[in-house]
Design a protein around this motif. Structure first.
Motif, PDB file in Angstrom:
ATOM      1  N   SER A 101       0.831  -1.212   0.000  1.00  0.00           N
ATOM      2  CA  SER A 101       0.000   0.000   0.000  1.00  0.00           C
ATOM      3  C   SER A 101       0.861   1.256   0.000  1.00  0.00           C
ATOM      4  O   SER A 101       0.550   2.232  -0.700  1.00  0.00           O
ATOM      5  CB  SER A 101      -0.925   0.000   1.220  1.00  0.00           C
ATOM      6  OG  SER A 101      -1.786  -1.101   1.213  1.00  0.00           O
ATOM      7  N   MET A 104       2.282   1.782  -3.444  1.00  0.00           N
ATOM      8  CA  MET A 104       1.262   2.304  -4.361  1.00  0.00           C
ATOM      9  C   MET A 104       1.072   3.793  -4.153  1.00  0.00           C
ATOM     10  O   MET A 104       0.892   4.548  -5.111  1.00  0.00           O
ATOM     11  CB  MET A 104      -0.057   1.562  -4.131  1.00  0.00           C
ATOM     12  CG  MET A 104      -0.042   0.121  -4.597  1.00  0.00           C
ATOM     13  SD  MET A 104      -1.558  -0.745  -4.193  1.00  0.00           S
ATOM     14  CE  MET A 104      -2.698   0.036  -5.295  1.00  0.00           C
ATOM     15  N   MET A 113      -6.315   6.814  -8.288  1.00  0.00           N
ATOM     16  CA  MET A 113      -5.523   5.615  -8.016  1.00  0.00           C
ATOM     17  C   MET A 113      -4.799   5.713  -6.675  1.00  0.00           C
ATOM     18  O   MET A 113      -4.540   4.697  -6.025  1.00  0.00           O
ATOM     19  CB  MET A 113      -4.501   5.407  -9.145  1.00  0.00           C
ATOM     20  CG  MET A 113      -5.132   5.187 -10.485  1.00  0.00           C
ATOM     21  SD  MET A 113      -6.140   3.696 -10.491  1.00  0.00           S
ATOM     22  CE  MET A 113      -7.486   4.200 -11.513  1.00  0.00           C
ATOM     23  N   LEU A 116      -6.194   3.950  -3.643  1.00  0.00           N
ATOM     24  CA  LEU A 116      -5.940   2.537  -3.377  1.00  0.00           C
ATOM     25  C   LEU A 116      -4.891   2.370  -2.284  1.00  0.00           C
ATOM     26  O   LEU A 116      -5.079   1.639  -1.315  1.00  0.00           O
ATOM     27  CB  LEU A 116      -5.488   1.843  -4.668  1.00  0.00           C
ATOM     28  CG  LEU A 116      -6.512   1.773  -5.802  1.00  0.00           C
ATOM     29  CD1 LEU A 116      -5.860   1.199  -7.051  1.00  0.00           C
ATOM     30  CD2 LEU A 116      -7.691   0.915  -5.390  1.00  0.00           C
ATOM     31  N   GLY A 117      -3.766   3.058  -2.451  1.00  0.00           N
ATOM     32  CA  GLY A 117      -2.728   2.982  -1.431  1.00  0.00           C
ATOM     33  C   GLY A 117      -3.125   3.684  -0.147  1.00  0.00           C
ATOM     34  O   GLY A 117      -2.821   3.213   0.957  1.00  0.00           O
ATOM     35  N   ASP A 119      -6.233   4.237   1.174  1.00  0.00           N
ATOM     36  CA  ASP A 119      -7.191   3.441   1.948  1.00  0.00           C
ATOM     37  C   ASP A 119      -6.585   2.118   2.388  1.00  0.00           C
ATOM     38  O   ASP A 119      -6.939   1.594   3.451  1.00  0.00           O
ATOM     39  CB  ASP A 119      -8.456   3.186   1.128  1.00  0.00           C
ATOM     40  CG  ASP A 119      -9.433   4.335   1.214  1.00  0.00           C
ATOM     41  OD1 ASP A 119      -9.348   5.092   2.192  1.00  0.00           O
ATOM     42  OD2 ASP A 119     -10.258   4.493   0.312  1.00  0.00           O
ATOM     43  N   GLY A 120      -5.682   1.572   1.575  1.00  0.00           N
ATOM     44  CA  GLY A 120      -5.008   0.339   1.973  1.00  0.00           C
ATOM     45  C   GLY A 120      -4.212   0.523   3.250  1.00  0.00           C
ATOM     46  O   GLY A 120      -4.246  -0.331   4.149  1.00  0.00           O
ATOM     47  N   ASP A 152      -9.678  10.417   4.692  1.00  0.00           N
ATOM     48  CA  ASP A 152     -10.231   9.792   3.490  1.00  0.00           C
ATOM     49  C   ASP A 152     -11.404  10.600   2.933  1.00  0.00           C
ATOM     50  O   ASP A 152     -11.537  10.763   1.712  1.00  0.00           O
ATOM     51  CB  ASP A 152     -10.703   8.371   3.823  1.00  0.00           C
ATOM     52  CG  ASP A 152      -9.558   7.492   4.301  1.00  0.00           C
ATOM     53  OD1 ASP A 152      -8.399   7.866   4.061  1.00  0.00           O
ATOM     54  OD2 ASP A 152      -9.824   6.445   4.925  1.00  0.00           O
TER      55      ASP A 152
END
Length: 573
Positions: A101, A104, A113, A116-117, A119-120, A152
């Motif tokens: 994560s 990313m 994109m 993704l990292g 929230d990961g 977030d």
């Protein structure tokens, strides 16, 4: 099958292989100062392209190599620290997802994109914080997850406000009416991830996670994600006139608050967590003073010596039956000489002692703040924070390494190869990385000519803080500082300026009070009396009154039954 295959033994070797492969493009891009941008158009929604964008620049590749190297050492350390855990394979997979994560987040400059990292990191950090599955871990995980969810949400708002530009690539932003809102949203997102004031309470609480997780979270992942995001966005965000001032104010308050809190803390891991908070404030302050490359430089060096600090602390905790209290340790220089030596080196780098890695980055930030024209109050608070760093580092070392032994007589202390090898690798990097990056990396730092007293001021503050800690730790309790004995100051320090109750109990107190009163006054009183229970009580009272006032004849019972039945039917109709 997964339990039979020892993932934890192979994960460290896998990360070392990835680190070796990553060094090739890193060396090339740093030497030639190149940036490679790859874009893949996945789909288009009403003329707005959704693209997978990869960026390979010197800053991102250097940081990725740092993350991989620290993760490899931490996973090697976890084979001993978590050796008795039945689910160590699951733990290793979660740590690998954490590293994925973070990478990313580093290599994806596209806002959609990047989620993704982003929230990961938030999801995996929550799972790792609640790893031990007890009430304390759950409470820490909840405050960690909810604070990160604020970031977030505002990042999603920034994505929505960027929709009118037709793209979400942060490298190609242009001026629009929503610029200030975008910059504010991204700043708040970075502040939540990097635990700046007023979102600082989750970082010490996240110490409920296993120590290898803390070593990873507090050095090169999660907490530095916010700093790295601001570094990526800096060219766009610095166009707003209030951005640098807001960042500098919150960063200085964070650094000062963390330094003061660490002076009274007795939990070993919380002291190191507060030192992380202090150094994050120093990085943000460097960006607030328009020194973005120095902030990145300090982020790299801090990651190395902070991971070393946590690995050394983890070895002490492992040897003392997982006790984290400073007051139960002591005299470890004779029993664990390698860990004690590495801890001293990490603390020297943290304080900015000359020729350690932290000196090259931290000293440059302080000198640059003295050289350029800035707010005098902010500058004085930064200098006070430098002295506080030395104070709590020396207090920590005196209690653990050179103080008298207070542990039980049956404590077994040993230093296996899986403990010492990550320490020695990170210790060597904590010594040489500062000078190496300063010589090799393109930091774009101009020459600064400052008077001698300003040049030696950081060193003087370090020595002053160390000597004060020495005097206060070696004297009797009666001669201790009056500030530490004042109840209000002590509680404020231990609770990080009351941010812990403010961000948890205070926000819940009014809704809890209102819901409790609603339950008592409405749901369990008036609604019950006007609802089924009240109607039942009324009908019982009426029937009893009628029965007691009439004679006991069968006709009366039939009449009463028919009246009650008709009344009930009318009410239902």
């Amino acid at each position: 099958m997964l339990q039979n295959y020892q993932i934890n033994l192979m994960a460290s070797k896998l990360l070392w292989v990835l680190f070796s492969l990553m060094m090739i493009p890193t060396t090339y891009t740093v030497f030639y100062n190149l940036t490679v941008l790859l874009e893949w158009n996945m789909l288009t929604i009403s003329s707005t392209p959704i693209m997978l964008t990869l960026i390979m620049d010197p800053l991102g590749l250097m940081f990725s190599c740092t993350v991989l190297m620290i993760s490899a050492n931490v996973l090697k350390f976890s084979t001993i620290y978590m050796g008795d855990d039945k689910f160590i394979n699951r733990f290793t997979v979660l740590v690998l997802l954490f590293v994925l994560s973070m990478n990313m987040l580093i290599f994806l400059p596209h806002l959609m994109m990047l989620l993704l990292g982003w929230d990961g990191l938030g999801i995996v950090s929550f799972i790792l914080v609640i790893y031990y599955q007890n009430p304390k871990s759950l409470a820490a995980g909840m405050i960690t997850a909810l604070t990160n969810r604020i970031g977030d949400v505002v990042l999603l708002l920034a994505i929505a406000w960027t929709l009118n530009q037709g793209h979400w690539n942060i490298l190609h932003m242009w001026t629009s009416n929503e610029n200030n809102w975008q910059i504010l949203a991204i700043t708040i997102a970075a502040m939540t991830k990097s635990a700046q004031v007023p979102f600082s309470s989750w970082l010490p609480a996240a110490m409920a996670a296993p120590t290898p997780v803390s070593a990873l979270v507090h050095s090169s992942t999660l907490v530095t994600a916010g700093v790295f995001l601001l570094i990526r966005f800096y060219n766009f965000m610095s166009t707003s006139w209030w951005f640098s001032s807001l960042l500098l104010l919150t960063a200085v308050l964070t650094t000062l608050m963390a330094g003061l809190s660490a002076t009274t803390e007795c939990d070993m891991k919380k002291i190191i967590a507060l030192s992380t908070l202090s150094q994050l404030g120093m990085m943000m302050a460097a960006m607030g003073l328009n020194m973005v490359h120095l902030a990145f430089f300090h982020m790299i060096t801090h990651a190395l010596f902070k991971a070393l600090l946590f690995v050394c602390a983890g070895s002490f905790i492992h040897g003392h039956m997982h006790s984290q209290d400073l007051r139960w340790m002591g005299n470890l220089s004779n029993q664990m000489p390698t860990a004690s030596s590495c801890l001293v080196m990490a603390n020297l780098a943290l304080c900015g002692f000359p020729f350690m890695s932290g000196f090259y980055s931290k000293d440059l930030i302080v000198e640059a703040s003295l050289f350029y024209t800035h707010n005098l109050l902010m500058l004085m608070l930064i200098l006070v924070a430098v002295g506080l760093t030395s104070f709590y580092s020396v207090r920590f070392s005196l209690s653990v390494i050179w103080g008298m032994n207070n542990s039980g007589p049956f404590t077994h202390l040993e230093e296996s190869k899986s403990l010492t090898s990550p320490m020695l690798v990170l210790a060597s990097m904590s010594v040489i990385s500062g000078a190496s990056i300063l010589w090799v990396a393109p930091l774009k730092q101009q020459m600064m000519c400052i008077p001698s007293y300003q040049k030696f001021m950081p060193l003087i503050l370090v020595l002053l803080g160390a000597s004060m800690a020495w005097l206060m730790s070696t004297t009797t309790q009666k001669n201790n500082s009056l500030l530490l004995n004042l109840p209000l100051n002590h509680y404020a320090s231990c609770m990080t300026w009351f941010l812990v109750p403010i961000s948890s109990q205070l926000m819940l107190k009014l809704p809890m009070y209102m819901s409790h009163n609603y339950l008592k006054l409405t749901d369990q009183s008036w609604l019950e009396m006007m609802g089924g229970q009240g109607f039942n009580k009324l009908s019982v009272n009426i029937s009893n009154t009628l029965m007691s006032s009439s004679s006991s004849m069968p006709v009366n019972y039939l009449l009463m039954s028919s009246v009650v039945g008709l009344t009930t039917l009318l009410i239902l109709l």
